[in-house]
Scaffold this active site. Structure first.
Site, PDB file in Angstrom:
ATOM      1  N   LYS A  20       0.816  -1.224   0.000  1.00 40.77           N
ATOM      2  CA  LYS A  20       0.000   0.000   0.000  1.00 40.77           C
ATOM      3  C   LYS A  20       0.842   1.264   0.000  1.00 40.77           C
ATOM      4  CE  LYS A  20      -2.636  -0.341   3.665  1.00 40.77           C
ATOM      5  NZ  LYS A  20      -2.226  -1.640   4.225  1.00 40.77           N
ATOM      6  N   ARG A  95     -10.201   1.396   9.081  1.00 40.89           N
ATOM      7  CA  ARG A  95      -9.761   0.026   9.358  1.00 40.89           C
ATOM      8  C   ARG A  95     -10.830  -0.767  10.092  1.00 40.89           C
ATOM      9  NH1 ARG A  95      -4.002   1.128   9.354  1.00 40.89           N
ATOM     10  NH2 ARG A  95      -2.661  -0.678   9.618  1.00 40.89           N
ATOM     11  N   ARG A 134      11.131  -7.694   4.880  1.00 42.14           N
ATOM     12  CA  ARG A 134      11.270  -6.249   5.056  1.00 42.14           C
ATOM     13  C   ARG A 134      11.743  -5.913   6.470  1.00 42.14           C
ATOM     14  NH1 ARG A 134       6.103  -2.575   3.843  1.00 42.14           N
ATOM     15  NH2 ARG A 134       5.623  -2.870   6.026  1.00 42.14           N
ATOM     16  N   ARG A 140      13.165  -3.353  11.663  1.00 42.95           N
ATOM     17  CA  ARG A 140      12.020  -2.776  12.390  1.00 42.95           C
ATOM     18  C   ARG A 140      11.690  -3.616  13.610  1.00 42.95           C
ATOM     19  NH1 ARG A 140       7.662  -0.344   8.183  1.00 42.95           N
ATOM     20  NH2 ARG A 140       6.250  -1.108   9.767  1.00 42.95           N
ATOM     21  N   ARG A 151      -1.056  -8.694  13.199  1.00 45.75           N
ATOM     22  CA  ARG A 151      -1.578  -7.632  12.329  1.00 45.75           C
ATOM     23  C   ARG A 151      -2.443  -8.225  11.218  1.00 45.75           C
ATOM     24  NH1 ARG A 151       3.216  -4.355  10.242  1.00 45.75           N
ATOM     25  NH2 ARG A 151       1.693  -2.838   9.551  1.00 45.75           N
TER      26      ARG A 151
HETATM   27  P1  AMP Z   1       0.051   1.363   9.315  1.00 45.56           P
HETATM   28  O1  AMP Z   1       1.301   2.109   9.043  1.00 45.56           O
HETATM   29  O2  AMP Z   1      -1.117   1.866   8.527  1.00 45.56           O
HETATM   30  O3  AMP Z   1       0.203  -0.131   9.179  1.00 45.56           O
HETATM   31  O4  AMP Z   1      -0.323   1.623  10.849  1.00 45.56           O
HETATM   32  C1  AMP Z   1       0.562   1.261  11.886  1.00 45.56           C
HETATM   33  C2  AMP Z   1      -0.228   1.014  13.172  1.00 45.56           C
HETATM   34  O5  AMP Z   1      -0.917   2.215  13.552  1.00 45.56           O
HETATM   35  C3  AMP Z   1      -1.314  -0.033  13.068  1.00 45.56           C
HETATM   36  O6  AMP Z   1      -0.834  -1.334  13.250  1.00 45.56           O
HETATM   37  C4  AMP Z   1      -2.266   0.399  14.169  1.00 45.56           C
HETATM   38  O7  AMP Z   1      -1.777   0.047  15.438  1.00 45.56           O
HETATM   39  C5  AMP Z   1      -2.204   1.908  14.062  1.00 45.56           C
HETATM   40  N1  AMP Z   1      -3.223   2.441  13.111  1.00 45.56           N
HETATM   41  C6  AMP Z   1      -3.014   3.084  11.932  1.00 45.56           C
HETATM   42  N2  AMP Z   1      -4.158   3.408  11.334  1.00 45.56           N
HETATM   43  C7  AMP Z   1      -5.143   2.949  12.151  1.00 45.56           C
HETATM   44  C8  AMP Z   1      -6.553   2.955  12.084  1.00 45.56           C
HETATM   45  N3  AMP Z   1      -7.209   3.483  11.029  1.00 45.56           N
HETATM   46  N4  AMP Z   1      -7.242   2.410  13.131  1.00 45.56           N
HETATM   47  C9  AMP Z   1      -6.608   1.878  14.190  1.00 45.56           C
HETATM   48  N5  AMP Z   1      -5.292   1.819  14.303  1.00 45.56           N
HETATM   49  C10 AMP Z   1      -4.547   2.346  13.297  1.00 45.56           C
END
Ligand code: AMP
Length: 193
Positions: A20, A95, A134, A140, A151
């Site tokens: 993404k 989400r 990755r 990370r 996740r």
């Molecule tokens: P991402 O970079 O989009 O994978 O987001 C990293 C982390 O941030 C996720 O694993 C969640 O813990 C939190 N997060 C990001 N966006 C959301 C969302 N829309 N709702 C809930 N948690 C989020």
């Protein structure tokens, strides 16, 4: 559809590791709309040590979702800014169904309904392997195998239902996220017009 070239008010959906982030960069470059990533905003809040960042850190490290209340708040604030009026690419938001419903209400209020939800479809096990690689390369700390699997589980239970939500509204466009970055990018360009 909104003014501009093709679809410009877009939700990008896909499991962790579907690519993404990479595709989001190409889409916003082509469309000239802001890239709105709640994950990036939350990571910035954690880094800056804000009250939201302090609340979110442990949840993010565990691969769980930050509360709808917090995330809807930051997304609403961002979407209300002037540059989002010409369009936006939402990456990682919504989400949950509650977030999708809140977004729908907000965009209705702003008079800028969504053009589409672009969903990247992938083979889950291939994606877990991609994420592990990755994590190794980037070092990370939050990306150990248990977190990655968690996740993915959270995506399947909380986020995958959004496919039905947008399909019902005739806004869902599914694109295969498998293959090279260029091949996926080409499919996305065709889908978004
Ligand atoms: P991402 O970079 O989009 O994978 O987001 C990293 C982390 O941030 C996720 O694993 C969640 O813990 C939190 N997060 C990001 N966006 C959301 C969302 N829309 N709702 C809930 N948690 C989020």
């Amino acid at each position: 559809m909104s003014a501009g070239i093709g679809k410009t008010r877009i939700v990008l959906l896909g499991p962790p590791g579907a690519g993404k982030g990479t595709q989001a960069t190409a889409i916003v470059d082509a469309k000239g709309v802001p890239h709105i990533s709640t994950g990036d905003m939350l990571r910035a809040a954690v880094k800056a040590g804000t009250p939201i960042g302090k609340k979110a850190k442990a949840v993010m490290d565990a691969g769980e979702l930050v509360s709808d209340e917090i995330v809807i708040g930051i997304a609403e604030e961002r979407l209300g800014q002037a540059d989002a009026q010409k369009g936006f690419l939402l990456d990682g938001f919504p989400r949950t169904l509650a977030q999708a419903e809140a977004l729908e209400r907000l965009l209705e209020k702003l008079g800028t309904p969504l053009d589409c939800c672009l969903a990247l479809t992938v083979d889950n096990e291939a994606v877990v392997q991609r994420l592990l690689k990755r994590a190794q390369i980037e070092g990370r700390a939050d990306d150990n195998e248990a977190t990655i699997r968690e996740r993915m589980r959270v995506y399947d239970s909380q986020t995958a239902p959004l496919l039905g939500f947008y399909r019902e509204r005739r806004k869902l466009i599914e694109v295969s996220g498998m293959g090279t970055i260029e091949a996926v990018g080409q499919r996305i360009r065709e889908a978004l017009g």
